[in-house]
Design an enzyme around this catalytic site. Structure first.
Site, PDB file in Angstrom:
ATOM      1  N   ASP A 354      41.734  36.223  39.180  1.00  0.00           N
ATOM      2  CA  ASP A 354      42.502  37.241  39.880  1.00  0.00           C
ATOM      3  C   ASP A 354      41.553  38.199  40.602  1.00  0.00           C
ATOM      4  OD1 ASP A 354      45.086  38.762  40.270  1.00  0.00           O
ATOM      5  OD2 ASP A 354      43.948  40.282  39.177  1.00  0.00           O
ATOM      6  N   GLU A 390      41.021  33.845  43.683  1.00  0.00           N
ATOM      7  CA  GLU A 390      41.905  34.584  44.578  1.00  0.00           C
ATOM      8  C   GLU A 390      40.944  35.407  45.437  1.00  0.00           C
ATOM      9  OE1 GLU A 390      45.886  37.337  44.384  1.00  0.00           O
ATOM     10  OE2 GLU A 390      44.272  37.827  42.995  1.00  0.00           O
TER      11      GLU A 390
END
Length: 719
Positions: A354, A390
Site C-alpha cells: 500500500d 501501489e
C-alpha cells in the site's frame, strides 16, 4: 497447568538475547526483546491469560545496541504481556515517552482482547489547552489488547507454493470477511473468517472460476478508528495497522493464528497463491494528536518520520497522520522481519504494498534505489516472492507509475482510466486504449520489464464496483456519515441513462453489456489481470465508492442467484478459460509489430473498420471509437517451460464503443475463414459460431466487443 495460568510470580529473570526481537518461545522459556534507542528504562508487564489483570512487572536490565532484552525460563506460550517504556516526554524534540501507557510489542504475533477507546490511551490530556504538550498519568492497560506469546508449531506437511508464472496469473482481490459472509454454501459459523475462505465451497468456487491468485485486503492486526467507533461504524478495509506480524483475530473463527495457516494450506492444495495487501507506510497511531499504543511510546523519534523544522509534527505522506521512518535501520529491520515471517512461517506467496512510494522516501524524497528496495533485492527469502507496488503516495513526487525497480509489478491506474474512459464513450482515446491493451510498453518496456509488470484492473476495493461503474454518474456515500464529501469525484463512470436501479430493460441490458465489455477487455489484455471479488456476480455498493467503513451488506458479496449474476459469472469463467488456453493473450514479451520470418505478416496489426491497417492519421481522429487488432499465432516467439516453441491460433479482437452498429470487414489476409467465439452483444457472451471469410464483414453491434479465431496462418518464409 501452564505457568501462565498460575498465580505464582515468575522468579527467574535471565539476561536473554537482543535477537530475535519480540517474544520467542524456544521450548524451554521465552526471550523478550524490544528496540528503543532513546528509552531510559523498559518494564515488561505480565498479565493473566485473559489480559485483564496485571500480575507482575519485570525491569529489563539488559540493553544491547539499543535493544532491551530478558529471558524468562518460567514463561510459556499463552503468556500475555506488554511494555511500559520510560524516557523524556518532550514532543517539541520528538520524544513522547510516557511510562503510564502500556505499549504493544511491534513484533507481537498474537493478541488477546480488543481495543476500547478511552482518553487514557493518549499520552497527553485530551482537551487540555496545551494539547499534546500536556502529559497524562492514567494507566491505559485496561483499554489496550495484550500481546500473547505464540506457539508457532504447525503441521504444513507437503505444502508447496504454487509458483504461478507472472504471465499466467489471474488475481482476485478479496476481503476475507466480505467474501464468505453471506455465502449459504459456507457453514454459518465459518462465514467471514479465514476458515470460511479456506472452506471447500470457497476454494471450489475460486478454482472453478479460474483464479490463480487471491490478493487479500489487509489481514495484519488493525484497530477501528475512534471517530468511526463513535459513529457506530467499523474500519472494514483495515488500512490502519496495529501489529505487523499478527493476523487480525476478527477474521478467525477459532481465535487462533493457526487458522490462517490452515487457510493458506487449503488454497495451496488447490493451486491458488495467496498475496497479502500490506501497510508498512504508516500505523494506526495517527498524527501528534493520536493515541500512544506502540511505536510512539516505544521510541517516537526513531520509528516515525518527523518534521525537520519542528519534530513535534510528523511528515505525513500517507494522508493517515504519520509515515514510518524506513531510513532507520531498526525500523527497516522490523519491516523486513515482518515480511520474512509471513513468507517463512505463514507461507504466503507475495505482497502488494500500500502507498509503496512512501517506502522509498529518504529525507522526504522518493528514491527508487533506496534502502528498502536494496534490502529486498538481496534478501534470499523475499527476492523470490511476488512483489507488487501501489506506485504512489500523497506526497510531492509520489506518483511513480512505471518507475519501480526490476522485479516489481505495479498497479496500473493508467490502464484503469484508459479502459473506463474508452468504454464510457470518450473520444480521442484509441491510441491510449491500444497501448494499455498491449501491456503498457511505454511505462514498462523502456526499463527492461515485461508486460507482467502491469497489474491491470478496471475496479478495486477503492472506488465503484463494476456494476456501480455502469449504474451511477456520481458517488453516493451518505452511509459513511460525512455528508457525501468523502471518496473520489473523478470516477469515469456512466450510468447508461438512469442514476441507480431502474426498471428500464434497455438500460439494464446496456449495463450488462458494458460489464461484459470491460471484463473481456481486462482478461484479453497483455499484463496481469486483477478482478475485484464480486464483480463477476454484479455486486453493488449502491453507489458508495468509498465503503471503507461499511462492514455490512453494502460491502459483503451477495450470493443470491439471479439469471444476470449466473450469466455474468459464466462469462467471466469462459473468458478466463480463453485467456489461460491461449498464450497469445498472456505473452511474456511485448509485441514488436515486426514482420514474421521475413514475410509480409506482422505479429500484430491494428485495423480500421474497413479491414485495412491503421495509419498515423487514423490514430488521431477524435471521433474514432472503433478498432480491431489482429494477433498472429505465429508471432509468439516464445517457448514452453520444457523448451518447445509455442504456437497458437490467430485471433481477431474487435472493439466498438460507438452507439451504432458497424460492419467490420475481415482483413485481407490469406488463410482460413474466421469463426466467432465471443460477442458481448449476447447475454451469455457466446457468439453463434458463424464463419467470415476474407472481404466479408462482421456485424459489430454498438458498445460491444467480439473475438474471432482461425487456425494459425504460417507466414511465407524466405526462399
Amino acid at each position: 497447568m501452564r505457568s501462565s495460568d498460575r498465580e505464582a510470580p515468575i522468579t527467574a529473570v535471565w539476561p536473554g538475547k537482543p535477537y530475535p526481537r519480540g517474544a520467542t518461545w524456544d521450548g524451554e522459556g521465552v526471550n523478550f526483546a524490544v528496540f528503543s534507542e532513546h528509552a531510559e528504562k523498559v518494564e515488561l508487564a505480565l498479565f493473566d491469560p485473559s489480559g485483564r489483570r496485571e500480575r507482575q512487572r519485570v525491569t529489563m536490565k539488559e540493553c544491547t545496541d539499543h535493544v532491551w532484552h530478558c529471558y524468562l525460563p518460567e514463561a510459556r506460550p499463552g503468556q500475555t504481556y506488554g511494555y511500559y517504556v520510560h524516557g523524556p516526554y518532550r514532543p517539541e524534540e520528538g520524544h513522547r515517552f510516557n511510562p503510564h501507557k502500556l505499549l504493544v510489542d511491534p513484533y507481537a504475533k498474537d493478541f488477546v482482547g480488543e481495543l476500547r477507546w478511552n482518553d487514557a490511551l493518549y499520552g497527553y490530556t485530551v482537551g487540555h489547552r496545551k494539547e499534546d504538550l500536556s502529559f497524562d498519568r492514567r494507566d491505559s492497560a485496561p483499554y489496550l489488547p495484550k500481546c500473547r506469546v505464540l506457539e508457532a508449531a504447525f503441521t504444513w506437511g507437503e505444502d508447496r507454493r504454487p509458483e504461478i508464472p507472472w504471465h499466467d496469473m489471474v488475481i482476485y482481490e478479496l476481503h476475507v470477511r466480505g467474501f464468505s459472509m453471506l455465502n449459504p454454501k459456507v457453514p454459518e459459523p465459518l462465514r467471514g473468517t479465514y476458515a470460511g475462505l479456506g472452506s471447500a465451497p470457497s476454494v471450489s468456487y475460486l478454482k472453478h472460476l479460474g483464479i490463480t491468485t487471491v490478493e487479500l485486503m489487509p489481514v495484519h492486526s488493525f484497530v477501528n478508528d475512534r471517530y468511526l467507533a463513535e459513529k457506530g461504524l467499523q474500519n472494514y478495509w483495515g488500512y490502519n495497522t496495529f501489529g505487523f506480524l499478527a493476523p487480525v483475530m476478527r477474521y478467525s473463527y477459532s481465535r487462533k493464528v493457526k487458522e490462517f495457516k490452515t487457510m493458506v494450506k487449503s488454497l495451496h492444495s488447490a493451486g491458488i497463491e495467496v498475496i497479502l495487501d500490506v501497510v508498512y507506510n504508516h500505523t494506526c497511531e495517527g498524527n501528534q494528536l493520536g493515541p500512544t499504543l506502540s511505536l510512539r511510546g516505544i521510541d517516537n523519534a526513531a520509528y516515525y518520520m518527523l518534521s525537520e523544522e519542528n519534530p513535534r509534527y510528523y511528515n505525513d505522506f500517507t494522508g493517515c497522520g504519520n509515515t514510518l521512518n524506513l531510513m532507520h535501520p531498526r525500523v527497516l529491520q522490523m519491516v523486513m522481519d515482518s515480511l520474512r515471517y509471513w513468507v517463512e512461517e505463514m507461507h504466503v506467496d507475495g505482497f502488494r504494498f500500500d502507498l509503496a512510494s512512501a517506502l522509498a522516501r529518504e529525507r522526504g524524497r522518493v528514491e527508487h534505489l533506496g534502502g528498502f528496495f536494496d534490502v529486498i533485492r538481496q534478501d534470499p527469502t523475499l527476492n523470490r516472492v511476488k512483489l507488487i507496488a501501489e506506485p504512489w503516495d500523497l506526497g510531492h513526487g509520489g506518483y511513480q507509475v512505471g518507475n519501480f525497480p526490476l522485479g516489481w509489478a505495479e498497479w496500473n491506474d493508467r490502464y484503469r482510466d484508459g479502459m473506463r474512459a474508452y468504454w464510457k464513450g470518450d473520444g480521442g482515446l484509441i491510441g491510449e486504449f491500444a497501448t494499455r491493451l498491449t501491456g503498457s510498453s511505454d511505462l514498462y518496456g523502456r526499463s527492461g520489464k515485461r508486460p507482467h509488470a502491469s497489474i491491470n484492473f478496471i475496479t478495486v476495493h477503492d472506488g465503484f464496483t463494476l456494476h456501480d461503474l455502469v449504474s451511477y454518474n456520481d458517488k453516493h456515500n451518505e452511509a459513511n456519515g460525512e455528508d457525501n464529501r468523502d471518496g473520489n469525484n473523478h470516477n469515469l463512470s456512466w450510468n447508461c441513462g438512469a442514476e441507480g436501479p431502474t426498471d428500464d430493460p434497455g438500460i439494464n441490458a446496456l449495463r450488462e453489456r458494458q460489464k461484459r465489455n470491460m471484463l473481456a477487455t481486462l482478461l484479453l489484455s497483455q499484463g496481469v489481470p486483477m478482478l475485484l471479488a464480486g464483480d463477476e456476480r454484479g455486486h453493488t455498493q449502491h453507489g458508495n465508492n468509498n465503503a471503507y467503513c461499511q462492514d455490512n451488506e453494502i460491502s459483503w458479496i451477495d450470493w443470491t442467484p439471479t439469471p444476470e449474476r449466473e450469466a455474468l459469472q459464466q462469462f467471466v469463467r469462459r473468458l478466463i478459460e480463453l485467456r489461460c488456453g491461449h498464450p497469445t493473450f498472456r505473452r511474456r514479451d511485448f509485441f514488436e509489430g515486426k514482420a514474421l520470418l521475413g514475410g509480409h505478416l506482422k505479429d500484430l496489426l491494428w485495423l480500421k473498420p474497413d479491414g485495412t491497417e491503421m495509419g498515423t492519421e487514423a490514430w488521431e481522429h477524435e471521433h474514432a471509437r472503433c478498432l480491431g487488432v489482429y494477433l498472429a499465432g505465429a508471432g509468439l516467439d516464445d517457448v514452453s517451460p520444457h523448451g518447445e516453441p509455442l504456437q497458437d491460433d490467430d485471433f481477431l479482437v474487435l472493439f466498438n464503443a460507438h452507439e451504432s452498429e458497424i460492419a467490420f470487414h475481415m482483413p485481407p489476409l490469406e488463410g482460413a475463414p474466421w469463426t466467432a467465439l465471443v460477442d458481448t452483444r449476447h447475454d451469455t457472451g457466446e457468439a453463434p459460431p458463424t464463419q467470415h471469410a476474407r472481404g466479408e464483414h462482421y456485424p459489430l453491434q454498438g458498445r460491444s466487443l467480439a473475438v474471432l479465431t482461425r487456425p494459425m496462418h504460417t507466414p511465407a518464409t524466405p526462399g
